[in-house]
Design an enzyme around this catalytic site. Structure first.
Site, PDB file in Angstrom:
ATOM      1  N   GLY A 180       0.802  -1.213   0.000  1.00  0.00           N
ATOM      2  CA  GLY A 180       0.000   0.000   0.000  1.00  0.00           C
ATOM      3  C   GLY A 180       0.838   1.268   0.000  1.00  0.00           C
ATOM      4  O   GLY A 180       2.021   1.254  -0.276  1.00  0.00           O
ATOM      5  N   HIS A 201       3.840   1.357  -8.234  1.00  0.00           N
ATOM      6  CA  HIS A 201       2.758   0.373  -8.089  1.00  0.00           C
ATOM      7  C   HIS A 201       1.787   0.480  -9.266  1.00  0.00           C
ATOM      8  O   HIS A 201       1.323  -0.525  -9.803  1.00  0.00           O
ATOM      9  CB  HIS A 201       1.982   0.606  -6.791  1.00  0.00           C
ATOM     10  CG  HIS A 201       2.797   0.501  -5.535  1.00  0.00           C
ATOM     11  ND1 HIS A 201       3.003   1.566  -4.698  1.00  0.00           N
ATOM     12  CD2 HIS A 201       3.444  -0.551  -4.968  1.00  0.00           C
ATOM     13  CE1 HIS A 201       3.723   1.172  -3.652  1.00  0.00           C
ATOM     14  NE2 HIS A 201       4.016  -0.110  -3.791  1.00  0.00           N
ATOM     15  N   GLN A 247       7.637  -9.714   7.885  1.00  0.00           N
ATOM     16  CA  GLN A 247       8.833  -9.419   7.089  1.00  0.00           C
ATOM     17  C   GLN A 247       9.595  -8.211   7.624  1.00  0.00           C
ATOM     18  O   GLN A 247      10.579  -7.795   7.025  1.00  0.00           O
ATOM     19  CB  GLN A 247       8.478  -9.234   5.620  1.00  0.00           C
ATOM     20  CG  GLN A 247       7.722  -7.971   5.279  1.00  0.00           C
ATOM     21  CD  GLN A 247       7.181  -7.990   3.858  1.00  0.00           C
ATOM     22  OE1 GLN A 247       6.298  -8.767   3.506  1.00  0.00           O
ATOM     23  NE2 GLN A 247       7.733  -7.133   3.017  1.00  0.00           N
ATOM     24  N   GLY A 299       8.032  -5.601  -8.901  1.00  0.00           N
ATOM     25  CA  GLY A 299       8.920  -4.552  -9.384  1.00  0.00           C
ATOM     26  C   GLY A 299      10.384  -4.970  -9.305  1.00  0.00           C
ATOM     27  O   GLY A 299      10.813  -5.543  -8.307  1.00  0.00           O
ATOM     28  N   GLU A 300      11.121  -4.615 -10.355  1.00  0.00           N
ATOM     29  CA  GLU A 300      12.571  -4.861 -10.372  1.00  0.00           C
ATOM     30  C   GLU A 300      13.291  -4.030  -9.325  1.00  0.00           C
ATOM     31  O   GLU A 300      14.443  -4.291  -9.007  1.00  0.00           O
ATOM     32  CB  GLU A 300      13.138  -4.463 -11.736  1.00  0.00           C
ATOM     33  CG  GLU A 300      13.358  -5.602 -12.673  1.00  0.00           C
ATOM     34  CD  GLU A 300      13.973  -5.135 -13.988  1.00  0.00           C
ATOM     35  OE1 GLU A 300      14.407  -3.979 -14.094  1.00  0.00           O
ATOM     36  OE2 GLU A 300      14.001  -5.961 -14.908  1.00  0.00           O
ATOM     37  N   LYS A 301      12.612  -3.010  -8.826  1.00  0.00           N
ATOM     38  CA  LYS A 301      13.205  -2.182  -7.784  1.00  0.00           C
ATOM     39  C   LYS A 301      13.681  -3.061  -6.631  1.00  0.00           C
ATOM     40  O   LYS A 301      14.725  -2.824  -6.030  1.00  0.00           O
ATOM     41  CB  LYS A 301      12.173  -1.172  -7.312  1.00  0.00           C
ATOM     42  CG  LYS A 301      12.300  -0.818  -5.906  1.00  0.00           C
ATOM     43  CD  LYS A 301      12.446   0.585  -5.578  1.00  0.00           C
ATOM     44  CE  LYS A 301      12.887   0.942  -4.208  1.00  0.00           C
ATOM     45  NZ  LYS A 301      12.355   0.211  -3.105  1.00  0.00           N
ATOM     46  N   VAL A 330      10.230   2.435 -11.625  1.00  0.00           N
ATOM     47  CA  VAL A 330       9.751   3.786 -11.949  1.00  0.00           C
ATOM     48  C   VAL A 330      10.449   4.768 -11.007  1.00  0.00           C
ATOM     49  O   VAL A 330      10.527   4.521  -9.797  1.00  0.00           O
ATOM     50  CB  VAL A 330       8.219   3.882 -11.800  1.00  0.00           C
ATOM     51  CG1 VAL A 330       7.732   5.300 -12.063  1.00  0.00           C
ATOM     52  CG2 VAL A 330       7.539   2.898 -12.745  1.00  0.00           C
ATOM     53  N   SER A 362       9.307   4.937  -3.902  1.00  0.00           N
ATOM     54  CA  SER A 362       9.137   4.009  -2.788  1.00  0.00           C
ATOM     55  C   SER A 362       8.198   4.641  -1.773  1.00  0.00           C
ATOM     56  O   SER A 362       8.226   5.865  -1.572  1.00  0.00           O
ATOM     57  CB  SER A 362      10.500   3.738  -2.132  1.00  0.00           C
ATOM     58  OG  SER A 362      10.311   3.174  -0.850  1.00  0.00           O
TER      59      SER A 362
HETATM   60  P1  AMP Z   1       5.851  -2.556  -1.772  1.00  0.00           P
HETATM   61  O1  AMP Z   1       4.493  -1.938  -1.589  1.00  0.00           O
HETATM   62  O2  AMP Z   1       6.981  -1.608  -1.516  1.00  0.00           O
HETATM   63  O3  AMP Z   1       5.980  -3.874  -1.084  1.00  0.00           O
HETATM   64  O4  AMP Z   1       5.944  -2.875  -3.325  1.00  0.00           O
HETATM   65  C1  AMP Z   1       4.973  -3.663  -3.970  1.00  0.00           C
HETATM   66  C2  AMP Z   1       5.463  -4.005  -5.341  1.00  0.00           C
HETATM   67  O5  AMP Z   1       5.693  -2.811  -6.086  1.00  0.00           O
HETATM   68  C3  AMP Z   1       6.782  -4.768  -5.324  1.00  0.00           C
HETATM   69  O6  AMP Z   1       6.774  -5.769  -6.326  1.00  0.00           O
HETATM   70  C4  AMP Z   1       7.784  -3.693  -5.623  1.00  0.00           C
HETATM   71  O7  AMP Z   1       8.963  -4.172  -6.224  1.00  0.00           O
HETATM   72  C5  AMP Z   1       7.007  -2.832  -6.592  1.00  0.00           C
HETATM   73  N1  AMP Z   1       7.585  -1.479  -6.624  1.00  0.00           N
HETATM   74  C6  AMP Z   1       7.891  -0.707  -5.562  1.00  0.00           C
HETATM   75  N2  AMP Z   1       8.472   0.439  -5.973  1.00  0.00           N
HETATM   76  C7  AMP Z   1       8.542   0.386  -7.318  1.00  0.00           C
HETATM   77  C8  AMP Z   1       9.049   1.270  -8.329  1.00  0.00           C
HETATM   78  N3  AMP Z   1       9.619   2.443  -8.031  1.00  0.00           N
HETATM   79  N4  AMP Z   1       8.960   0.875  -9.626  1.00  0.00           N
HETATM   80  C9  AMP Z   1       8.390  -0.328  -9.939  1.00  0.00           C
HETATM   81  N5  AMP Z   1       7.901  -1.198  -9.040  1.00  0.00           N
HETATM   82  C10 AMP Z   1       7.973  -0.847  -7.740  1.00  0.00           C
END
Ligand code: AMP
Length: 277
Positions: free
Chosen positions: A27, A33, A57, A143-145, A172, A181
């Site tokens: 979220g 996202h 986690q 995300g590859e991030k 992104v 992030s």
């Molecule tokens: P999170 O909410 O941070 O757990 O991220 C959820 C998903 O979004 C994960 O697969 C992340 O790798 C992806 N994600 C987070 N930040 C980015 C970004 N800047 N660009 C692309 N994908 C992202």
């Protein structure tokens, strides 16, 4: 778009749907996202987004309690990006009384984040396997991030023969290069501006490679010089790895390589990565 908080409610809703694309998140959505949702939207009849800040986690001294949350804003962003259903379970719904099974990931989960955040990937793998089982999607978008996370998830679905296909999507970035992030919300505007240092360091290392350097130490040194220019930065790791095994490489060969970095900047923990080509 519908918002559902229970596993049984989601299953009921999905009963009629055939081709489901799934985007798991914690979220506090941003354009990173949204790009995953858009990619899923283009491929599937139905797009499910999960929002769950997974306590297992987070380490004991990490930011689980203060992790940013805003379901109202998330609903708007998810809807605009093309999600059909938001699955937002409570901690109790995901870990009911008597929950007692955890995944223990090895291999790709051991180095780097695995060393810095003990138990983190066990928590990730456990919740992702639960979510994949609950949603039953054709494909799930990551995300590859979070480069190592994608490797760990690919290993998980391979090892457990999970039928959901894993798709990874490009990072992104903000206009200054900072990877988007949810944790960037911890920065003041000035701090966020200075957080471009991570991107500049990755670019400097990549430039060294593109100018012909093949020794990993020299490539990393080009990036380290940039990182050392920011006094508010505490480096956790900056390494050049084989993209498949995540093992450090000394000399660049024919396989696919990746620069990976983790650092604290103004006490906010950031991770980022970049390919060499
Ligand atoms: P999170 O909410 O941070 O757990 O991220 C959820 C998903 O979004 C994960 O697969 C992340 O790798 C992806 N994600 C987070 N930040 C980015 C970004 N800047 N660009 C692309 N994908 C992202």
């Amino acid at each position: 778009m519908q918002v559902v908080h229970t596993v049984s409610g989601l299953r009921q809703m999905l009963g009629q749907h055939h081709s489901v694309g799934f985007v798991p998140t914690m979220g506090f959505l941003h354009q990173g996202h949204a790009s995953l949702i858009q990619q899923a939207r283009a491929q599937h009849q139905t797009v499910v987004l999960s929002i769950f800040v997974n306590p297992t986690q987070f380490g004991p001294n990490e930011d689980f309690e203060k992790y940013p949350r805003n379901l109202e804003a998330d609903i708007r962003i998810a809807e605009e990006a093309g999600a059909d259903i938001i699955f937002a379970p409570s901690v109790r719904e995901m870990y009911p009384e008597g929950f007692a099974t955890n995944i223990d990931v090895q291999g790709a989960a051991l180095p780097l984040e695995g060393e810095k955040r003990p138990g983190h990937f066990n928590g990730v793998a456990t919740v992702v396997l639960k979510l994949l089982n609950i949603v039953g999607a054709e494909a799930a978008y990551f995300g590859e991030k979070d480069f190592q996370q994608v490797a760990v998830i690919r290993q998980l679905v391979r090892d457990f023969n999970h039928p959901t296909r894993i798709v990874s999507c490009p990072t992104v970035r903000e206009p200054n290069g900072l990877a988007m992030s949810s944790r960037n919300s911890y920065f003041s505007p000035e701090q966020k501006q200075r957080a471009d240092v991570i991107y500049r360091a990755l670019m400097a290392a990549r430039d060294a490679y593109q100018q012909g350097e093949r020794r990993s130490e020299a490539i990393l040194q080009a990036g380290r010089v940039v990182l050392e220019g920011e006094e508010a930065l505490n480096l956790e790791y900056f390494t050049l790895v084989d993209a498949a095994t995540l093992q450090h490489v000394e000399v660049i060969g024919d396989s696919d390589h990746r620069l990976l970095v983790a650092a604290r900047l103004f006490n906010v923990r950031l991770i980022d990565n970049m390919g060499l080509v």
